[in-house]
Design a protein around this motif. Structure first.
Motif, PDB file in Angstrom:
ATOM      1  N   MET A  92       5.858  13.555  24.337  1.00  0.00           N
ATOM      2  CA  MET A  92       6.089  13.434  22.917  1.00  0.00           C
ATOM      3  C   MET A  92       4.762  13.091  22.239  1.00  0.00           C
ATOM      4  O   MET A  92       4.102  12.136  22.595  1.00  0.00           O
ATOM      5  N   ASN A  93       4.386  13.888  21.261  1.00  0.00           N
ATOM      6  CA  ASN A  93       3.166  13.630  20.505  1.00  0.00           C
ATOM      7  C   ASN A  93       3.457  12.654  19.381  1.00  0.00           C
ATOM      8  O   ASN A  93       4.341  12.878  18.579  1.00  0.00           O
ATOM      9  N   GLU A  94       2.672  11.609  19.337  1.00  0.00           N
ATOM     10  CA  GLU A  94       2.828  10.605  18.279  1.00  0.00           C
ATOM     11  C   GLU A  94       1.681  10.759  17.288  1.00  0.00           C
ATOM     12  O   GLU A  94       0.520  10.752  17.668  1.00  0.00           O
ATOM     13  N   VAL A  95       2.013  10.930  16.022  1.00  0.00           N
ATOM     14  CA  VAL A  95       0.995  11.033  14.985  1.00  0.00           C
ATOM     15  C   VAL A  95       0.600   9.631  14.581  1.00  0.00           C
ATOM     16  O   VAL A  95       1.430   8.826  14.192  1.00  0.00           O
ATOM     17  N   ARG A  96      -0.662   9.337  14.687  1.00  0.00           N
ATOM     18  CA  ARG A  96      -1.149   7.994  14.377  1.00  0.00           C
ATOM     19  C   ARG A  96      -1.915   8.032  13.063  1.00  0.00           C
ATOM     20  O   ARG A  96      -2.884   8.755  12.924  1.00  0.00           O
ATOM     21  N   ARG A  97      -1.460   7.245  12.094  1.00  0.00           N
ATOM     22  CA  ARG A  97      -2.120   7.159  10.794  1.00  0.00           C
ATOM     23  C   ARG A  97      -3.067   5.977  10.776  1.00  0.00           C
ATOM     24  O   ARG A  97      -2.797   4.947  11.369  1.00  0.00           O
ATOM     25  N   SER A  98      -4.153   6.153  10.056  1.00  0.00           N
ATOM     26  CA  SER A  98      -5.043   5.001   9.879  1.00  0.00           C
ATOM     27  C   SER A  98      -4.421   4.076   8.841  1.00  0.00           C
ATOM     28  O   SER A  98      -3.603   4.493   8.031  1.00  0.00           O
ATOM     29  N   ALA A  99      -4.811   2.829   8.873  1.00  0.00           N
ATOM     30  CA  ALA A  99      -4.269   1.843   7.940  1.00  0.00           C
ATOM     31  C   ALA A  99      -4.682   2.197   6.517  1.00  0.00           C
ATOM     32  O   ALA A  99      -5.749   2.745   6.280  1.00  0.00           O
ATOM     33  N   ALA A 100      -3.814   1.868   5.578  1.00  0.00           N
ATOM     34  CA  ALA A 100      -4.101   2.106   4.167  1.00  0.00           C
ATOM     35  C   ALA A 100      -5.337   1.311   3.747  1.00  0.00           C
ATOM     36  O   ALA A 100      -5.607   0.234   4.277  1.00  0.00           O
ATOM     37  N   ALA A 101      -6.077   1.843   2.789  1.00  0.00           N
ATOM     38  CA  ALA A 101      -7.248   1.138   2.272  1.00  0.00           C
ATOM     39  C   ALA A 101      -6.838  -0.211   1.679  1.00  0.00           C
ATOM     40  O   ALA A 101      -7.512  -1.214   1.880  1.00  0.00           O
ATOM     41  N   LEU A 102      -5.693  -0.215   0.968  1.00  0.00           N
ATOM     42  CA  LEU A 102      -5.181  -1.442   0.365  1.00  0.00           C
ATOM     43  C   LEU A 102      -3.665  -1.397   0.395  1.00  0.00           C
ATOM     44  O   LEU A 102      -3.062  -0.396   0.013  1.00  0.00           O
ATOM     45  N   GLU A 103      -3.061  -2.481   0.849  1.00  0.00           N
ATOM     46  CA  GLU A 103      -1.599  -2.576   0.871  1.00  0.00           C
ATOM     47  C   GLU A 103      -1.190  -3.965   0.378  1.00  0.00           C
ATOM     48  O   GLU A 103      -1.626  -4.977   0.922  1.00  0.00           O
ATOM     49  N   VAL A 104      -0.388  -3.985  -0.672  1.00  0.00           N
ATOM     50  CA  VAL A 104       0.124  -5.225  -1.250  1.00  0.00           C
ATOM     51  C   VAL A 104       1.633  -5.211  -1.090  1.00  0.00           C
ATOM     52  O   VAL A 104       2.290  -4.239  -1.465  1.00  0.00           O
TER      53      VAL A 104
ATOM     54  N   ALA B 120       3.806 -15.328 -12.759  1.00  0.00           N
ATOM     55  CA  ALA B 120       3.005 -14.258 -13.358  1.00  0.00           C
ATOM     56  C   ALA B 120       3.207 -12.910 -12.669  1.00  0.00           C
ATOM     57  O   ALA B 120       3.307 -11.885 -13.336  1.00  0.00           O
ATOM     58  N   LEU B 121       3.229 -12.883 -11.348  1.00  0.00           N
ATOM     59  CA  LEU B 121       3.502 -11.655 -10.585  1.00  0.00           C
ATOM     60  C   LEU B 121       4.718 -11.893  -9.722  1.00  0.00           C
ATOM     61  O   LEU B 121       4.798 -12.903  -9.027  1.00  0.00           O
ATOM     62  N   GLN B 122       5.639 -10.954  -9.745  1.00  0.00           N
ATOM     63  CA  GLN B 122       6.900 -11.109  -9.024  1.00  0.00           C
ATOM     64  C   GLN B 122       7.153  -9.921  -8.107  1.00  0.00           C
ATOM     65  O   GLN B 122       7.498  -8.840  -8.575  1.00  0.00           O
ATOM     66  N   GLY B 123       6.919 -10.116  -6.825  1.00  0.00           N
ATOM     67  CA  GLY B 123       7.251  -9.108  -5.828  1.00  0.00           C
ATOM     68  C   GLY B 123       6.532  -7.790  -5.978  1.00  0.00           C
ATOM     69  O   GLY B 123       7.125  -6.728  -5.787  1.00  0.00           O
ATOM     70  N   VAL B 124       5.249  -7.812  -6.281  1.00  0.00           N
ATOM     71  CA  VAL B 124       4.481  -6.580  -6.490  1.00  0.00           C
ATOM     72  C   VAL B 124       4.225  -5.884  -5.156  1.00  0.00           C
ATOM     73  O   VAL B 124       3.782  -6.506  -4.193  1.00  0.00           O
ATOM     74  N   ASP B 125       4.511  -4.588  -5.122  1.00  0.00           N
ATOM     75  CA  ASP B 125       4.240  -3.734  -3.961  1.00  0.00           C
ATOM     76  C   ASP B 125       3.372  -2.570  -4.412  1.00  0.00           C
ATOM     77  O   ASP B 125       3.656  -1.946  -5.432  1.00  0.00           O
ATOM     78  N   LEU B 126       2.334  -2.278  -3.637  1.00  0.00           N
ATOM     79  CA  LEU B 126       1.547  -1.070  -3.885  1.00  0.00           C
ATOM     80  C   LEU B 126       0.789  -0.709  -2.628  1.00  0.00           C
ATOM     81  O   LEU B 126       0.493  -1.556  -1.790  1.00  0.00           O
ATOM     82  N   THR B 127       0.508   0.583  -2.509  1.00  0.00           N
ATOM     83  CA  THR B 127      -0.270   1.087  -1.389  1.00  0.00           C
ATOM     84  C   THR B 127      -1.296   2.070  -1.911  1.00  0.00           C
ATOM     85  O   THR B 127      -0.965   2.971  -2.679  1.00  0.00           O
ATOM     86  N   LEU B 128      -2.534   1.886  -1.509  1.00  0.00           N
ATOM     87  CA  LEU B 128      -3.618   2.812  -1.810  1.00  0.00           C
ATOM     88  C   LEU B 128      -4.095   3.367  -0.474  1.00  0.00           C
ATOM     89  O   LEU B 128      -4.695   2.636   0.321  1.00  0.00           O
ATOM     90  N   GLU B 129      -3.788   4.622  -0.220  1.00  0.00           N
ATOM     91  CA  GLU B 129      -4.184   5.225   1.059  1.00  0.00           C
ATOM     92  C   GLU B 129      -5.705   5.352   1.160  1.00  0.00           C
ATOM     93  O   GLU B 129      -6.285   5.076   2.190  1.00  0.00           O
TER      94      GLU B 129
ATOM     95  N   GLY C 299       4.002 -13.202  -0.300  1.00  0.00           N
ATOM     96  CA  GLY C 299       3.633 -11.820  -0.055  1.00  0.00           C
ATOM     97  C   GLY C 299       2.356 -11.709   0.750  1.00  0.00           C
ATOM     98  O   GLY C 299       1.832 -12.703   1.269  1.00  0.00           O
ATOM     99  N   SER C 300       1.846 -10.477   0.849  1.00  0.00           N
ATOM    100  CA  SER C 300       0.646 -10.246   1.644  1.00  0.00           C
ATOM    101  C   SER C 300      -0.239  -9.187   1.002  1.00  0.00           C
ATOM    102  O   SER C 300       0.225  -8.329   0.264  1.00  0.00           O
ATOM    103  N   ILE C 301      -1.531  -9.285   1.333  1.00  0.00           N
ATOM    104  CA  ILE C 301      -2.533  -8.324   0.895  1.00  0.00           C
ATOM    105  C   ILE C 301      -3.312  -7.915   2.136  1.00  0.00           C
ATOM    106  O   ILE C 301      -3.846  -8.772   2.851  1.00  0.00           O
ATOM    107  N   ARG C 302      -3.376  -6.611   2.389  1.00  0.00           N
ATOM    108  CA  ARG C 302      -4.102  -6.097   3.551  1.00  0.00           C
ATOM    109  C   ARG C 302      -5.142  -5.081   3.106  1.00  0.00           C
ATOM    110  O   ARG C 302      -4.859  -4.233   2.269  1.00  0.00           O
ATOM    111  N   VAL C 303      -6.323  -5.190   3.701  1.00  0.00           N
ATOM    112  CA  VAL C 303      -7.398  -4.226   3.483  1.00  0.00           C
ATOM    113  C   VAL C 303      -7.663  -3.540   4.807  1.00  0.00           C
ATOM    114  O   VAL C 303      -8.009  -4.205   5.789  1.00  0.00           O
ATOM    115  N   ARG C 304      -7.432  -2.233   4.853  1.00  0.00           N
ATOM    116  CA  ARG C 304      -7.546  -1.447   6.092  1.00  0.00           C
ATOM    117  C   ARG C 304      -6.830  -2.128   7.260  1.00  0.00           C
ATOM    118  O   ARG C 304      -7.365  -2.235   8.356  1.00  0.00           O
ATOM    119  N   GLY C 305      -5.637  -2.644   6.979  1.00  0.00           N
ATOM    120  CA  GLY C 305      -4.803  -3.252   8.005  1.00  0.00           C
ATOM    121  C   GLY C 305      -5.085  -4.715   8.277  1.00  0.00           C
ATOM    122  O   GLY C 305      -4.334  -5.369   8.991  1.00  0.00           O
TER     123      GLY C 305
END
Length: 92
Positions: free
Chosen positions: A1-13, A25-34, A64-70
């Motif tokens: 089985m071939n698994e497609v592996r994605r790189s981590a998003a540049a920014l994930e909130v 001030a901020l309530q449950g904000v979600d966003l992803t910048l690939e 919540g959490s903020i991730r930069v390239r994972g």
């Protein structure tokens, strides 16, 4: 089985909450910048500056959490976040 592996998003909130005193001030904000450049637009008082400051570590995050390239940067100092290549250019 071939698994497609994605790189981590540049920014994930995920589920970002920020308070100023008792004001939610901020309530449950979600966003992803690939990849690319992130800009925030909107009317006054919508939380644009608070969101950018939270991503840069300039205001305390309550939830919540903020991730930069994972990599979790949620409670890191702003200098460490900048070293990861994150920049903040405020208006004016």
């Amino acid at each position: 089985m071939n698994e497609v592996r994605r790189s981590a998003a540049a920014l994930e909130v995920r589920g970002l909450d920020v308070y100023y005193g008792h004001s939610h001030a901020l309530q449950g904000v979600d966003l992803t910048l690939e990849s690319g450049v992130f800009s925030v637009v909107g009317r006054n008082g919508m939380g644009k500056t608070t969101l950018c400051k939270a991503i840069m570590g300039l205001v305390s995050v309550s939830g919540g959490s903020i991730r930069v390239r994972g990599e979790d940067v949620t409670r890191r100092p702003s200098a460490q976040i900048a070293r990861l290549g994150v920049g903040y250019v405020p208006q004016g």
